[in-house]
Scaffold this motif. Sequence first.
Motif, short mmCIF file in Angstrom:
data_model
loop_
_atom_site.label_atom_id
_atom_site.label_comp_id
_atom_site.label_asym_id
_atom_site.label_seq_id
_atom_site.Cartn_x
_atom_site.Cartn_y
_atom_site.Cartn_z
N VAL A 129 18.67 16.93 -1.56
CA VAL A 129 17.63 17.48 -0.56
C VAL A 129 16.51 16.53 -0.59
CG1 VAL A 129 15.84 19.63 -0.21
CG2 VAL A 129 18.34 19.97 -0.73
N LEU A 130 15.85 16.02 -1.46
CA LEU A 130 14.84 15.20 -1.30
C LEU A 130 15.07 13.95 -0.65
CD1 LEU A 130 13.32 15.16 -5.06
CD2 LEU A 130 12.38 16.17 -2.77
N ILE A 131 16.01 13.38 -0.97
CA ILE A 131 16.69 12.05 -0.11
C ILE A 131 16.80 12.43 1.48
CG2 ILE A 131 18.70 10.39 0.41
CD1 ILE A 131 18.88 10.71 -2.79
N LEU A 132 17.39 13.54 1.86
CA LEU A 132 17.42 14.03 2.90
C LEU A 132 16.08 14.20 3.69
CD1 LEU A 132 20.33 16.26 3.36
CD2 LEU A 132 20.20 14.06 4.19
N LEU A 133 15.10 14.80 3.09
CA LEU A 133 13.62 15.00 3.53
C LEU A 133 13.12 13.59 3.76
CD1 LEU A 133 12.50 18.16 1.49
CD2 LEU A 133 12.99 17.86 4.03
N VAL A 142 14.52 11.87 6.90
CA VAL A 142 13.99 12.69 8.14
C VAL A 142 12.28 12.15 8.37
CG1 VAL A 142 13.14 14.79 9.07
CG2 VAL A 142 15.37 14.61 8.05
N TYR A 143 11.59 12.00 7.16
CA TYR A 143 10.26 11.60 7.17
C TYR A 143 10.15 10.05 7.81
CZ TYR A 143 5.81 9.58 5.53
OH TYR A 143 4.87 8.92 5.71
N VAL A 144 11.08 9.15 7.17
CA VAL A 144 10.99 7.92 7.65
C VAL A 144 11.56 7.61 9.24
CG1 VAL A 144 12.18 5.55 7.31
CG2 VAL A 144 11.45 6.75 5.46
N ALA A 145 12.38 8.58 9.65
CA ALA A 145 13.14 8.38 10.72
C ALA A 145 12.01 9.18 12.00
CB ALA A 145 14.29 9.19 10.86
N LEU A 146 11.06 9.95 11.58
CA LEU A 146 10.11 10.55 12.41
C LEU A 146 8.91 9.59 12.49
CD1 LEU A 146 10.31 14.36 11.59
CD2 LEU A 146 11.21 13.15 13.67
N ARG A 147 8.78 8.81 11.35
CA ARG A 147 7.49 8.11 11.38
C ARG A 147 7.72 6.66 12.09
NH1 ARG A 147 4.95 5.70 5.71
NH2 ARG A 147 2.80 5.00 6.67
N THR A 148 9.11 6.28 12.08
CA THR A 148 9.17 4.95 12.74
C THR A 148 9.29 5.14 14.20
OG1 THR A 148 11.50 5.01 12.41
CG2 THR A 148 10.40 4.18 10.97
N ASN A 149 9.52 6.38 14.85
CA ASN A 149 9.44 6.43 16.26
C ASN A 149 8.28 6.46 16.85
OD1 ASN A 149 12.29 6.17 16.39
ND2 ASN A 149 12.79 8.32 16.02
N GLU A 190 0.89 -1.22 -0.05
CA GLU A 190 0.19 0.07 -0.09
C GLU A 190 0.83 1.08 -0.01
OE1 GLU A 190 -2.96 -0.02 2.89
OE2 GLU A 190 -3.21 -1.85 2.76
N MET A 191 0.30 2.19 -0.65
CA MET A 191 1.30 3.45 -0.84
C MET A 191 0.50 4.48 0.01
SD MET A 191 2.47 3.94 -4.73
CE MET A 191 2.91 5.60 -4.43
N GLY A 192 1.27 5.20 0.74
CA GLY A 192 0.63 6.17 1.54
C GLY A 192 0.44 7.40 0.72
N SER A 193 -0.19 8.26 1.44
CA SER A 193 -0.48 9.62 0.49
C SER A 193 0.86 10.41 0.12
CB SER A 193 -1.51 10.67 1.13
OG SER A 193 -0.73 10.99 2.41
N PHE A 194 1.87 10.21 1.23
CA PHE A 194 3.14 10.82 1.17
C PHE A 194 3.95 10.37 -0.07
CE2 PHE A 194 7.68 11.69 2.17
CZ PHE A 194 7.66 12.85 2.25
N ASP A 195 4.03 8.90 -0.15
CA ASP A 195 4.60 8.34 -1.06
C ASP A 195 4.02 8.30 -2.59
OD1 ASP A 195 6.27 6.85 0.64
OD2 ASP A 195 4.61 5.24 1.01
#
Length: 85
Positions: free
Chosen positions: A71-75, A78-85, A7-12
């Motif tokens: 920049v996109l990779i870093l964003l 950060v998104y994945v890091a914040l989402r997994t915590n 499943e793809m989320g809206s961000f993906d």
Amino acid sequence: MLGEVIEMGSFDFILAILALIIVAGAMVYTYKIGRQADTQATTQDSSISEKVQDHHVLRNPVFLAYLVAAVLILLYIVYVALRTN
């Protein structure tokens, strides 16, 4: 594993659309530059504007592509890091 549905989320989905827009824009830009190079009658290079001479790194499309990708990779990281915590 074969029967799993990813499943793809809206961000993906937004990232996928953004990537397609960037790729399409790059292809159109490259095609235009290629056509322009084919239609030039002289073999001499044209003069480089003062703005490009002053900022040769910032005006280079290859460096700009690397910068946007970084920049996109870093964003995304950060998104994945914040989402997994």
